[in-house]
Design a protein around this motif. Structure first.
Motif: not given
Lengths: 132, 413
Positions: B244-252, B266-271
Protein backbone atom coordinates in the motif's frame (compact mmCIF):
# COMPACT_ATOMS: atom_id res chain seq x y z
CA UNK A 1 29.51 1.53 -62.80
CA UNK A 2 26.10 1.12 -64.43
CA UNK A 3 24.27 2.92 -61.64
CA UNK A 4 26.22 6.10 -62.39
CA UNK A 5 25.41 6.25 -66.09
CA UNK A 6 22.24 8.29 -65.68
CA UNK A 7 23.92 11.05 -63.67
CA UNK A 8 26.00 13.85 -65.12
CA UNK A 9 29.36 14.42 -63.48
CA UNK A 10 28.00 17.69 -62.08
CA UNK A 11 26.00 15.67 -59.53
CA UNK A 12 29.02 13.75 -58.31
CA UNK A 13 30.66 14.82 -55.11
CA UNK A 14 33.92 13.27 -53.97
CA UNK A 15 34.13 12.40 -50.28
CA UNK A 16 37.13 10.87 -48.49
CA UNK A 17 36.72 8.75 -45.34
CA UNK A 18 39.85 8.19 -43.24
CA UNK A 19 39.17 4.78 -41.74
CA UNK A 20 40.16 3.75 -38.22
CA UNK A 21 43.36 2.10 -39.46
CA UNK A 22 44.36 5.28 -41.30
CA UNK A 23 43.40 4.02 -44.75
CA UNK A 24 41.76 6.62 -46.98
CA UNK A 25 38.55 5.44 -48.66
CA UNK A 26 37.36 7.62 -51.50
CA UNK A 27 33.75 7.57 -52.62
CA UNK A 28 31.64 9.36 -55.16
CA UNK A 29 28.43 10.60 -53.64
CA UNK A 30 25.22 12.01 -55.06
CA UNK A 31 24.01 15.38 -53.85
CA UNK A 32 21.40 14.88 -51.12
CA UNK A 33 22.66 11.48 -49.99
CA UNK A 34 23.52 11.25 -46.32
CA UNK A 35 27.07 10.26 -45.47
CA UNK A 36 25.66 7.01 -44.02
CA UNK A 37 24.00 6.27 -47.36
CA UNK A 38 27.31 6.94 -49.11
CA UNK A 39 29.07 4.36 -46.91
CA UNK A 40 26.30 1.80 -47.39
CA UNK A 41 25.74 2.37 -51.12
CA UNK A 42 29.43 2.36 -51.94
CA UNK A 43 30.00 -0.63 -49.63
CA UNK A 44 32.88 1.05 -47.83
CA UNK A 45 34.76 -1.22 -45.41
CA UNK A 46 33.93 0.60 -42.18
CA UNK A 47 33.09 -1.91 -39.42
CA UNK A 48 29.82 -1.59 -37.55
CA UNK A 49 28.78 1.64 -39.29
CA UNK A 50 25.12 2.59 -39.14
CA UNK A 51 23.73 -0.14 -36.89
CA UNK A 52 20.34 1.53 -36.45
CA UNK A 53 20.10 2.23 -40.19
CA UNK A 54 19.84 6.00 -39.94
CA UNK A 55 17.04 6.27 -37.37
CA UNK A 56 18.91 8.27 -34.68
CA UNK A 57 18.92 5.32 -32.30
CA UNK A 58 22.69 4.77 -32.02
CA UNK A 59 25.97 6.59 -32.58
CA UNK A 60 27.84 4.17 -34.82
CA UNK A 61 27.89 6.52 -37.81
CA UNK A 62 29.87 9.07 -35.78
CA UNK A 63 32.24 11.04 -38.02
CA UNK A 64 34.78 13.77 -37.26
CA UNK A 65 35.00 16.79 -39.58
CA UNK A 66 37.64 19.43 -40.13
CA UNK A 67 36.71 22.69 -38.41
CA UNK A 68 35.95 24.67 -41.58
CA UNK A 69 33.79 21.96 -43.09
CA UNK A 70 32.03 21.41 -39.76
CA UNK A 71 30.95 25.02 -39.49
CA UNK A 72 29.33 24.93 -42.94
CA UNK A 73 27.12 21.92 -42.14
CA UNK A 74 23.36 22.04 -41.63
CA UNK A 75 22.16 22.84 -38.12
CA UNK A 76 22.32 20.00 -35.60
CA UNK A 77 19.07 18.95 -33.93
CA UNK A 78 18.55 18.13 -30.25
CA UNK A 79 17.85 14.54 -31.25
CA UNK A 80 21.21 14.23 -33.01
CA UNK A 81 22.99 15.85 -30.05
CA UNK A 82 21.27 13.38 -27.73
CA UNK A 83 22.76 10.41 -29.59
CA UNK A 84 26.14 12.06 -30.14
CA UNK A 85 26.35 12.50 -26.37
CA UNK A 86 26.74 8.71 -26.15
CA UNK A 87 29.45 8.44 -28.81
CA UNK A 88 32.93 7.27 -27.93
CA UNK A 89 35.65 9.83 -28.65
CA UNK A 90 33.26 12.77 -29.05
CA UNK A 91 34.93 15.95 -30.40
CA UNK A 92 33.88 19.53 -31.02
CA UNK A 93 33.56 18.77 -34.74
CA UNK A 94 31.65 15.48 -34.45
CA UNK A 95 28.42 14.72 -36.32
CA UNK A 96 26.37 11.64 -37.08
CA UNK A 97 26.80 10.62 -40.70
CA UNK A 98 23.12 9.78 -41.12
CA UNK A 99 22.18 13.41 -40.44
CA UNK A 100 24.65 15.11 -42.76
CA UNK A 101 23.63 15.33 -46.41
CA UNK A 102 26.09 15.77 -49.22
CA UNK A 103 26.08 19.15 -50.99
CA UNK A 104 27.98 20.09 -54.15
CA UNK A 105 30.06 22.52 -52.08
CA UNK A 106 31.39 19.53 -50.14
CA UNK A 107 33.34 18.20 -53.10
CA UNK A 108 36.67 16.92 -51.78
CA UNK A 109 35.42 16.70 -48.19
CA UNK A 110 37.54 14.58 -45.84
CA UNK A 111 36.01 13.03 -42.73
CA UNK A 112 37.56 10.78 -40.13
CA UNK A 113 36.01 7.64 -38.67
CA UNK A 114 36.67 7.87 -34.92
CA UNK A 115 38.49 5.05 -33.19
CA UNK A 116 36.67 3.03 -30.54
CA UNK A 117 38.07 1.39 -27.42
CA UNK A 118 39.33 -1.74 -29.18
CA UNK A 119 41.00 0.38 -31.86
CA UNK A 120 43.00 2.25 -29.21
CA UNK A 121 44.02 -1.11 -27.76
CA UNK A 122 45.01 -2.44 -31.15
CA UNK A 123 47.13 0.64 -31.78
CA UNK A 124 48.91 0.28 -28.44
CA UNK A 125 49.52 -3.39 -29.21
CA UNK A 126 51.01 -2.60 -32.61
CA UNK A 127 53.27 0.04 -31.06
CA UNK A 128 54.34 -2.46 -28.41
CA UNK A 129 55.13 -5.10 -31.03
CA UNK A 130 57.14 -2.70 -33.16
CA UNK A 131 59.25 -1.72 -30.14
CA UNK A 132 60.20 -5.34 -29.43
CA UNK B 1 17.48 -7.17 -28.49
CA UNK B 2 14.06 -8.63 -29.17
CA UNK B 3 13.12 -9.12 -25.52
CA UNK B 4 15.12 -6.43 -23.78
CA UNK B 5 14.64 -3.30 -25.87
CA UNK B 6 11.28 -1.62 -25.23
CA UNK B 7 8.50 -2.44 -27.73
CA UNK B 8 8.11 1.23 -28.68
CA UNK B 9 11.77 1.53 -29.66
CA UNK B 10 11.74 -0.34 -32.98
CA UNK B 11 14.61 1.75 -34.46
CA UNK B 12 16.93 0.52 -31.71
CA UNK B 13 16.08 -3.00 -32.88
CA UNK B 14 17.32 -2.32 -36.44
CA UNK B 15 20.68 -3.57 -35.24
CA UNK B 16 19.14 -7.05 -35.50
CA UNK B 17 19.78 -6.83 -39.25
CA UNK B 18 23.50 -6.39 -38.67
CA UNK B 19 23.54 -9.33 -36.26
CA UNK B 20 21.52 -11.49 -38.68
CA UNK B 21 24.15 -10.94 -41.40
CA UNK B 22 26.77 -12.33 -39.03
CA UNK B 23 24.56 -15.22 -37.92
CA UNK B 24 23.97 -16.25 -41.52
CA UNK B 25 27.68 -16.41 -42.31
CA UNK B 26 29.02 -19.83 -43.29
CA UNK B 27 31.58 -19.44 -40.58
CA UNK B 28 28.97 -18.96 -37.87
CA UNK B 29 26.72 -21.68 -36.47
CA UNK B 30 23.91 -21.11 -33.97
CA UNK B 31 22.66 -23.79 -31.55
CA UNK B 32 19.69 -22.62 -29.47
CA UNK B 33 17.75 -24.52 -26.84
CA UNK B 34 20.94 -26.00 -25.38
CA UNK B 35 21.46 -25.24 -21.70
CA UNK B 36 24.96 -25.13 -20.24
CA UNK B 37 24.88 -26.99 -16.97
CA UNK B 38 22.00 -29.24 -18.04
CA UNK B 39 22.77 -30.35 -21.59
CA UNK B 40 26.49 -29.64 -21.73
CA UNK B 41 29.24 -28.53 -19.36
CA UNK B 42 31.87 -25.82 -19.79
CA UNK B 43 34.53 -28.54 -19.54
CA UNK B 44 32.98 -30.33 -22.53
CA UNK B 45 32.80 -27.05 -24.44
CA UNK B 46 36.48 -26.34 -23.77
CA UNK B 47 37.28 -29.81 -25.01
CA UNK B 48 35.23 -29.36 -28.16
CA UNK B 49 36.34 -25.80 -29.05
CA UNK B 50 39.66 -23.93 -29.15
CA UNK B 51 38.16 -20.90 -27.44
CA UNK B 52 34.98 -20.46 -25.42
CA UNK B 53 33.45 -17.00 -24.95
CA UNK B 54 30.81 -16.43 -22.28
CA UNK B 55 28.29 -13.79 -23.38
CA UNK B 56 25.29 -14.86 -21.38
CA UNK B 57 24.37 -11.49 -19.94
CA UNK B 58 22.44 -10.87 -16.74
CA UNK B 59 19.29 -12.92 -16.31
CA UNK B 60 18.62 -12.08 -12.68
CA UNK B 61 18.12 -8.84 -10.76
CA UNK B 62 19.47 -7.18 -7.65
CA UNK B 63 17.07 -7.38 -4.71
CA UNK B 64 16.12 -4.55 -2.39
CA UNK B 65 16.56 -6.73 0.69
CA UNK B 66 13.85 -4.87 2.62
CA UNK B 67 10.75 -6.08 4.50
CA UNK B 68 7.64 -6.31 2.37
CA UNK B 69 9.59 -6.97 -0.83
CA UNK B 70 7.57 -10.14 -1.37
CA UNK B 71 4.14 -8.56 -0.96
CA UNK B 72 1.70 -8.77 -3.82
CA UNK B 73 2.10 -5.75 -6.06
CA UNK B 74 5.90 -5.65 -5.82
CA UNK B 75 7.81 -6.74 -8.93
CA UNK B 76 11.34 -6.54 -10.20
CA UNK B 77 11.79 -4.37 -13.29
CA UNK B 78 13.35 -7.38 -14.97
CA UNK B 79 10.25 -9.55 -14.69
CA UNK B 80 7.92 -6.69 -15.60
CA UNK B 81 9.94 -5.86 -18.72
CA UNK B 82 10.13 -9.57 -19.52
CA UNK B 83 6.33 -9.74 -19.21
CA UNK B 84 5.52 -6.97 -21.67
CA UNK B 85 8.33 -8.04 -23.97
CA UNK B 86 7.17 -11.64 -24.31
CA UNK B 87 9.94 -13.43 -22.44
CA UNK B 88 8.47 -16.95 -21.90
CA UNK B 89 9.54 -17.19 -18.26
CA UNK B 90 7.54 -14.03 -17.36
CA UNK B 91 4.40 -14.71 -19.35
CA UNK B 92 2.29 -15.58 -16.29
CA UNK B 93 3.27 -12.56 -14.20
CA UNK B 94 -0.26 -11.06 -14.20
CA UNK B 95 0.82 -7.76 -12.63
CA UNK B 96 -1.87 -5.96 -10.65
CA UNK B 97 -2.47 -2.64 -12.41
CA UNK B 98 -5.61 -1.71 -10.45
CA UNK B 99 -4.08 1.10 -8.39
CA UNK B 100 -3.58 4.76 -9.31
CA UNK B 101 -0.01 5.28 -8.21
CA UNK B 102 3.07 3.26 -9.12
CA UNK B 103 6.55 3.69 -7.66
CA UNK B 104 9.53 2.74 -9.75
CA UNK B 105 12.66 2.47 -7.62
CA UNK B 106 15.66 3.45 -9.72
CA UNK B 107 16.81 6.21 -12.07
CA UNK B 108 18.05 4.29 -15.10
CA UNK B 109 16.75 3.80 -18.63
CA UNK B 110 14.86 0.67 -17.60
CA UNK B 111 12.99 2.71 -14.97
CA UNK B 112 12.03 5.22 -17.68
CA UNK B 113 10.99 2.42 -20.05
CA UNK B 114 8.61 1.07 -17.41
CA UNK B 115 7.12 4.48 -16.64
CA UNK B 116 6.63 5.09 -20.33
CA UNK B 117 4.93 1.75 -21.00
CA UNK B 118 2.64 2.28 -17.97
CA UNK B 119 1.59 5.75 -19.13
CA UNK B 120 1.69 5.54 -22.94
CA UNK B 121 -1.56 6.06 -24.81
CA UNK B 122 -2.84 2.64 -25.88
CA UNK B 123 -3.08 3.77 -29.48
CA UNK B 124 0.70 4.07 -29.60
CA UNK B 125 1.37 0.74 -27.88
CA UNK B 126 -1.09 -1.10 -30.08
CA UNK B 127 1.19 -0.69 -33.10
CA UNK B 128 4.27 -2.12 -31.41
CA UNK B 129 5.42 -5.69 -30.79
CA UNK B 130 4.26 -5.55 -27.17
CA UNK B 131 2.51 -8.84 -26.38
CA UNK B 132 -1.24 -9.09 -26.83
CA UNK B 133 -1.67 -10.18 -23.24
CA UNK B 134 0.19 -7.14 -21.87
CA UNK B 135 -1.75 -4.80 -24.13
CA UNK B 136 -5.02 -6.21 -22.78
CA UNK B 137 -3.81 -5.78 -19.20
CA UNK B 138 -2.67 -2.21 -19.85
CA UNK B 139 -6.02 -1.42 -21.44
CA UNK B 140 -7.62 -2.15 -18.05
CA UNK B 141 -4.89 -0.41 -16.07
CA UNK B 142 -5.90 2.24 -13.52
CA UNK B 143 -2.36 3.53 -13.13
CA UNK B 144 -2.27 7.28 -13.79
CA UNK B 145 0.72 8.40 -11.76
CA UNK B 146 4.28 7.07 -11.76
CA UNK B 147 7.04 8.28 -9.45
CA UNK B 148 10.63 7.36 -10.27
CA UNK B 149 12.48 7.35 -6.96
CA UNK B 150 16.25 7.34 -6.51
CA UNK B 151 18.59 7.30 -3.54
CA UNK B 152 20.82 10.03 -4.86
CA UNK B 153 20.35 13.36 -6.65
CA UNK B 154 19.76 14.75 -10.15
CA UNK B 155 23.47 14.71 -10.93
CA UNK B 156 23.61 10.97 -10.37
CA UNK B 157 20.75 9.86 -12.62
CA UNK B 158 21.75 6.98 -14.86
CA UNK B 159 19.16 7.44 -17.57
CA UNK B 160 20.13 9.13 -20.83
CA UNK B 161 18.75 12.24 -22.44
CA UNK B 162 16.94 10.63 -25.36
CA UNK B 163 14.79 8.54 -23.04
CA UNK B 164 14.15 11.49 -20.70
CA UNK B 165 13.12 13.72 -23.59
CA UNK B 166 10.76 11.00 -24.81
CA UNK B 167 9.12 10.83 -21.38
CA UNK B 168 8.76 14.61 -21.21
CA UNK B 169 7.08 14.62 -24.63
CA UNK B 170 4.80 11.65 -23.91
CA UNK B 171 1.26 12.59 -24.99
CA UNK B 172 -1.29 12.72 -22.17
CA UNK B 173 1.30 12.64 -19.37
CA UNK B 174 2.46 15.69 -17.42
CA UNK B 175 6.00 15.80 -15.95
CA UNK B 176 6.11 16.80 -12.27
CA UNK B 177 9.61 17.83 -11.23
CA UNK B 178 10.19 19.80 -8.04
CA UNK B 179 12.22 22.99 -8.76
CA UNK B 180 13.64 22.81 -5.22
CA UNK B 181 15.50 19.62 -6.21
CA UNK B 182 17.46 21.62 -8.77
CA UNK B 183 18.55 24.69 -6.80
CA UNK B 184 22.16 25.59 -7.47
CA UNK B 185 22.65 22.83 -10.04
CA UNK B 186 22.97 25.20 -13.01
CA UNK B 187 26.22 26.33 -11.41
CA UNK B 188 27.40 22.86 -10.46
CA UNK B 189 27.27 21.63 -14.07
CA UNK B 190 29.02 24.63 -15.65
CA UNK B 191 32.12 22.59 -16.40
CA UNK B 192 30.55 19.15 -16.61
CA UNK B 193 31.06 16.98 -19.71
CA UNK B 194 28.49 17.78 -22.37
CA UNK B 195 26.27 14.69 -21.90
CA UNK B 196 25.77 15.31 -18.14
CA UNK B 197 25.35 19.03 -18.70
CA UNK B 198 22.63 18.68 -21.35
CA UNK B 199 20.80 16.01 -19.37
CA UNK B 200 20.74 18.16 -16.23
CA UNK B 201 19.75 21.28 -18.17
CA UNK B 202 16.77 19.43 -19.61
CA UNK B 203 15.61 18.39 -16.13
CA UNK B 204 16.04 21.95 -14.83
CA UNK B 205 14.12 23.40 -17.78
CA UNK B 206 11.29 20.90 -17.28
CA UNK B 207 11.16 21.59 -13.53
CA UNK B 208 10.88 25.32 -14.05
CA UNK B 209 8.29 25.20 -16.83
CA UNK B 210 4.86 26.37 -15.72
CA UNK B 211 2.06 23.95 -16.64
CA UNK B 212 0.22 26.80 -18.30
CA UNK B 213 -0.32 25.19 -21.66
CA UNK B 214 -3.78 23.72 -22.06
CA UNK B 215 -2.52 20.33 -23.14
CA UNK B 216 -0.08 19.92 -20.25
CA UNK B 217 -2.38 21.09 -17.45
CA UNK B 218 -5.20 18.87 -18.67
CA UNK B 219 -3.05 15.76 -19.04
CA UNK B 220 -4.90 12.79 -17.52
CA UNK B 221 -1.67 11.18 -16.30
CA UNK B 222 1.46 12.35 -14.58
CA UNK B 223 4.96 11.20 -13.73
CA UNK B 224 7.77 12.67 -11.67
CA UNK B 225 11.28 12.22 -10.31
CA UNK B 226 11.92 11.98 -6.57
CA UNK B 227 15.45 12.22 -5.28
CA UNK B 228 17.41 11.30 -2.18
CA UNK B 229 14.95 8.71 -0.98
CA UNK B 230 16.04 5.17 -0.06
CA UNK B 231 13.36 2.45 0.37
CA UNK B 232 13.25 1.01 3.90
CA UNK B 233 10.07 -1.06 3.88
CA UNK B 234 7.16 -1.89 1.63
CA UNK B 235 4.09 -1.28 3.80
CA UNK B 236 1.24 -3.80 3.70
CA UNK B 237 -2.50 -3.33 3.41
CA UNK B 238 -4.63 -4.12 6.48
CA UNK B 239 -4.96 -7.77 5.44
CA UNK B 240 -1.19 -7.97 5.24
CA UNK B 241 -1.13 -9.23 1.67
CA UNK B 242 -0.62 -6.36 -0.73
CA UNK B 243 1.64 -3.30 -1.00
CA UNK B 244 0.00 0.00 0.00
CA UNK B 245 3.06 2.23 0.15
CA UNK B 246 6.78 2.45 0.75
CA UNK B 247 8.54 4.03 3.72
CA UNK B 248 11.57 5.95 2.50
CA UNK B 249 14.65 7.12 4.37
CA UNK B 250 15.57 10.65 3.29
CA UNK B 251 19.25 10.86 2.38
CA UNK B 252 21.96 13.47 2.00
CA UNK B 253 24.83 13.22 -0.44
CA UNK B 254 28.46 12.75 0.54
CA UNK B 255 30.90 13.41 -2.23
CA UNK B 256 29.92 14.40 -5.73
CA UNK B 257 29.51 13.09 -9.23
CA UNK B 258 29.30 9.38 -9.95
CA UNK B 259 30.90 8.43 -6.65
CA UNK B 260 28.52 10.42 -4.43
CA UNK B 261 27.10 8.32 -1.61
CA UNK B 262 23.57 8.54 -0.16
CA UNK B 263 23.63 8.73 3.65
CA UNK B 264 20.32 8.44 5.59
CA UNK B 265 19.54 11.60 7.57
CA UNK B 266 17.23 9.88 10.03
CA UNK B 267 14.11 11.45 8.55
CA UNK B 268 11.56 9.29 6.81
CA UNK B 269 8.65 9.73 4.44
CA UNK B 270 5.84 7.45 3.36
CA UNK B 271 4.85 7.30 -0.30
CA UNK B 272 1.47 5.81 -1.06
CA UNK B 273 1.24 3.37 -3.95
CA UNK B 274 -0.24 0.04 -5.00
CA UNK B 275 2.46 -1.00 -7.43
CA UNK B 276 6.19 -1.11 -6.72
CA UNK B 277 8.72 -1.83 -9.44
CA UNK B 278 12.26 -2.36 -8.29
CA UNK B 279 14.60 -1.20 -11.05
CA UNK B 280 17.93 -1.25 -9.24
CA UNK B 281 19.92 -3.31 -11.67
CA UNK B 282 20.14 -6.62 -13.46
CA UNK B 283 22.51 -9.29 -12.18
CA UNK B 284 24.49 -12.13 -13.75
CA UNK B 285 24.48 -15.63 -12.28
CA UNK B 286 27.41 -18.05 -11.97
CA UNK B 287 27.37 -20.56 -14.79
CA UNK B 288 29.49 -23.55 -13.85
CA UNK B 289 31.90 -24.42 -11.01
CA UNK B 290 34.72 -24.44 -13.57
CA UNK B 291 34.22 -20.72 -14.23
CA UNK B 292 35.39 -18.18 -11.62
CA UNK B 293 32.64 -15.77 -10.55
CA UNK B 294 32.83 -12.60 -8.47
CA UNK B 295 29.62 -12.85 -6.43
CA UNK B 296 30.05 -9.41 -4.98
CA UNK B 297 30.28 -7.59 -8.33
CA UNK B 298 28.20 -10.18 -10.17
CA UNK B 299 30.69 -10.60 -13.02
CA UNK B 300 33.18 -13.15 -14.30
CA UNK B 301 36.60 -11.82 -13.25
CA UNK B 302 38.63 -10.98 -16.32
CA UNK B 303 41.28 -8.86 -17.94
CA UNK B 304 40.22 -7.46 -21.31
CA UNK B 305 37.80 -10.35 -21.64
CA UNK B 306 40.27 -13.11 -20.75
CA UNK B 307 38.77 -14.96 -17.76
CA UNK B 308 41.08 -14.51 -14.78
CA UNK B 309 41.88 -17.52 -12.63
CA UNK B 310 40.11 -19.81 -15.06
CA UNK B 311 41.23 -22.98 -16.83
CA UNK B 312 42.44 -21.11 -19.95
CA UNK B 313 41.07 -20.48 -23.47
CA UNK B 314 38.04 -18.99 -21.72
CA UNK B 315 36.73 -15.47 -22.40
CA UNK B 316 33.75 -13.30 -21.56
CA UNK B 317 32.04 -10.30 -23.10
CA UNK B 318 29.13 -7.97 -22.49
CA UNK B 319 27.21 -7.64 -19.24
CA UNK B 320 28.66 -10.79 -17.67
CA UNK B 321 32.09 -9.21 -18.16
CA UNK B 322 31.60 -5.59 -17.17
CA UNK B 323 28.28 -5.52 -15.32
CA UNK B 324 24.76 -4.73 -16.53
CA UNK B 325 25.06 -1.12 -17.69
CA UNK B 326 25.35 0.72 -20.97
CA UNK B 327 23.43 0.90 -24.23
CA UNK B 328 23.83 -1.45 -27.19
CA UNK B 329 26.84 0.36 -28.61
CA UNK B 330 28.64 0.11 -25.24
CA UNK B 331 28.14 -3.65 -25.26
CA UNK B 332 29.06 -3.95 -28.94
CA UNK B 333 32.34 -2.11 -28.36
CA UNK B 334 33.01 -4.29 -25.35
CA UNK B 335 32.52 -7.40 -27.48
CA UNK B 336 34.96 -6.03 -30.07
CA UNK B 337 37.41 -5.67 -27.19
CA UNK B 338 37.04 -9.35 -26.19
CA UNK B 339 37.31 -10.40 -29.83
CA UNK B 340 40.58 -8.47 -29.96
CA UNK B 341 41.87 -10.59 -27.04
CA UNK B 342 40.86 -13.82 -28.75
CA UNK B 343 42.61 -12.76 -31.97
CA UNK B 344 45.75 -11.75 -30.07
CA UNK B 345 45.81 -15.13 -28.34
CA UNK B 346 45.25 -16.85 -31.67
CA UNK B 347 48.27 -15.01 -33.11
CA UNK B 348 50.37 -15.76 -30.05
CA UNK B 349 49.65 -19.48 -30.18
CA UNK B 350 47.77 -19.49 -26.87
CA UNK B 351 44.80 -21.30 -28.43
CA UNK B 352 46.99 -24.23 -29.56
CA UNK B 353 45.51 -24.90 -32.98
CA UNK B 354 47.58 -28.05 -33.30
CA UNK B 355 44.99 -29.77 -31.11
CA UNK B 356 42.14 -30.70 -33.41
CA UNK B 357 38.75 -29.97 -31.89
CA UNK B 358 35.46 -31.15 -33.25
CA UNK B 359 33.07 -28.40 -32.27
CA UNK B 360 29.44 -29.34 -32.14
CA UNK B 361 29.94 -32.81 -33.55
CA UNK B 362 32.26 -33.82 -30.72
CA UNK B 363 31.31 -36.96 -28.78
CA UNK B 364 29.00 -37.41 -27.07
CA UNK B 365 27.19 -35.90 -30.05
CA UNK B 366 25.19 -33.10 -28.56
CA UNK B 367 22.67 -33.29 -31.33
CA UNK B 368 21.84 -36.81 -30.35
CA UNK B 369 22.15 -36.58 -26.59
CA UNK B 370 18.83 -37.64 -25.10
CA UNK B 371 16.35 -34.85 -24.59
CA UNK B 372 18.51 -32.20 -26.25
CA UNK B 373 16.88 -30.62 -29.31
CA UNK B 374 19.16 -27.87 -30.64
CA UNK B 375 17.48 -25.12 -32.61
CA UNK B 376 19.37 -23.79 -35.65
CA UNK B 377 19.38 -20.24 -36.98
CA UNK B 378 17.14 -21.20 -39.87
CA UNK B 379 14.76 -22.76 -37.31
CA UNK B 380 14.72 -19.36 -35.58
CA UNK B 381 13.99 -17.72 -38.91
CA UNK B 382 10.89 -19.93 -39.26
CA UNK B 383 9.70 -18.81 -35.82
CA UNK B 384 10.56 -15.23 -36.71
CA UNK B 385 8.52 -15.44 -39.92
CA UNK B 386 5.54 -16.92 -38.05
CA UNK B 387 5.62 -14.10 -35.45
CA UNK B 388 5.79 -11.46 -38.18
CA UNK B 389 2.89 -13.07 -40.09
CA UNK B 390 0.72 -13.18 -36.99
CA UNK B 391 1.55 -9.56 -36.19
CA UNK B 392 0.63 -8.40 -39.68
CA UNK B 393 -3.03 -9.27 -39.16
CA UNK B 394 -3.09 -7.00 -36.08
CA UNK B 395 -1.04 -4.18 -37.62
CA UNK B 396 1.97 -4.99 -35.43
CA UNK B 397 5.56 -5.67 -36.50
CA UNK B 398 5.17 -9.13 -34.93
CA UNK B 399 3.07 -11.06 -32.44
CA UNK B 400 5.54 -12.76 -30.12
CA UNK B 401 5.03 -16.43 -29.35
CA UNK B 402 5.47 -16.71 -25.57
CA UNK B 403 5.14 -20.48 -25.17
CA UNK B 404 8.44 -22.28 -25.85
CA UNK B 405 6.57 -25.52 -26.57
CA UNK B 406 4.62 -23.78 -29.29
CA UNK B 407 7.88 -22.53 -30.79
CA UNK B 408 9.32 -26.05 -30.81
CA UNK B 409 6.16 -27.48 -32.37
CA UNK B 410 6.35 -24.84 -35.10
CA UNK B 411 9.77 -26.06 -36.17
CA UNK B 412 8.81 -29.71 -35.89
CA UNK B 413 10.74 -30.56 -32.70
Amino acid sequence: IFTNLSYSSADQVTVHFINRDGERLTATAKEGESLLEVVVNQNLAIDGFGACEGTLACSTCHLIFEKDAFQKLNAISDEELDMLDLAYGLTETSRLGCQVCVKKSMDGLTVRVPMDVSDIRRQLEVEKQSKQ
Amino acid sequence: VLCGVAPDHPEVKNVINTFTQTARSERCAYYGNVTVGRDVTVAELRQAYHAVVLSYGAEDNRVLGIPGENLSGVYSAREFVGWYNGLPENRDLKPDLSCETALVLGHGNVALDIARILLSPLGLLRKTDITDGSLAALACSKVKRVWLVGRRGPLQVAFTIKELREMINLPGARPVLNPADFTGLENAIKDAPRPRKRLTELMIKTALEKPGEKTQAAAPREWGLKFQRSPQEVLPTADGRRARGVRMALTRLEGSGDSAKAIPTGDVEELECGLVLSSIGYRSLPLDPAVPFDTQRGVVPNSSGRVAGGPGRLYCSGWVKRGPTGVIITTMNDSFDTAQSVLEDLQAGVLDLSASREGFGAPPNRGQREGVRPVSFSDWEKIDAAEVARGKAAGKPREKIVDPQEMLRLIGH
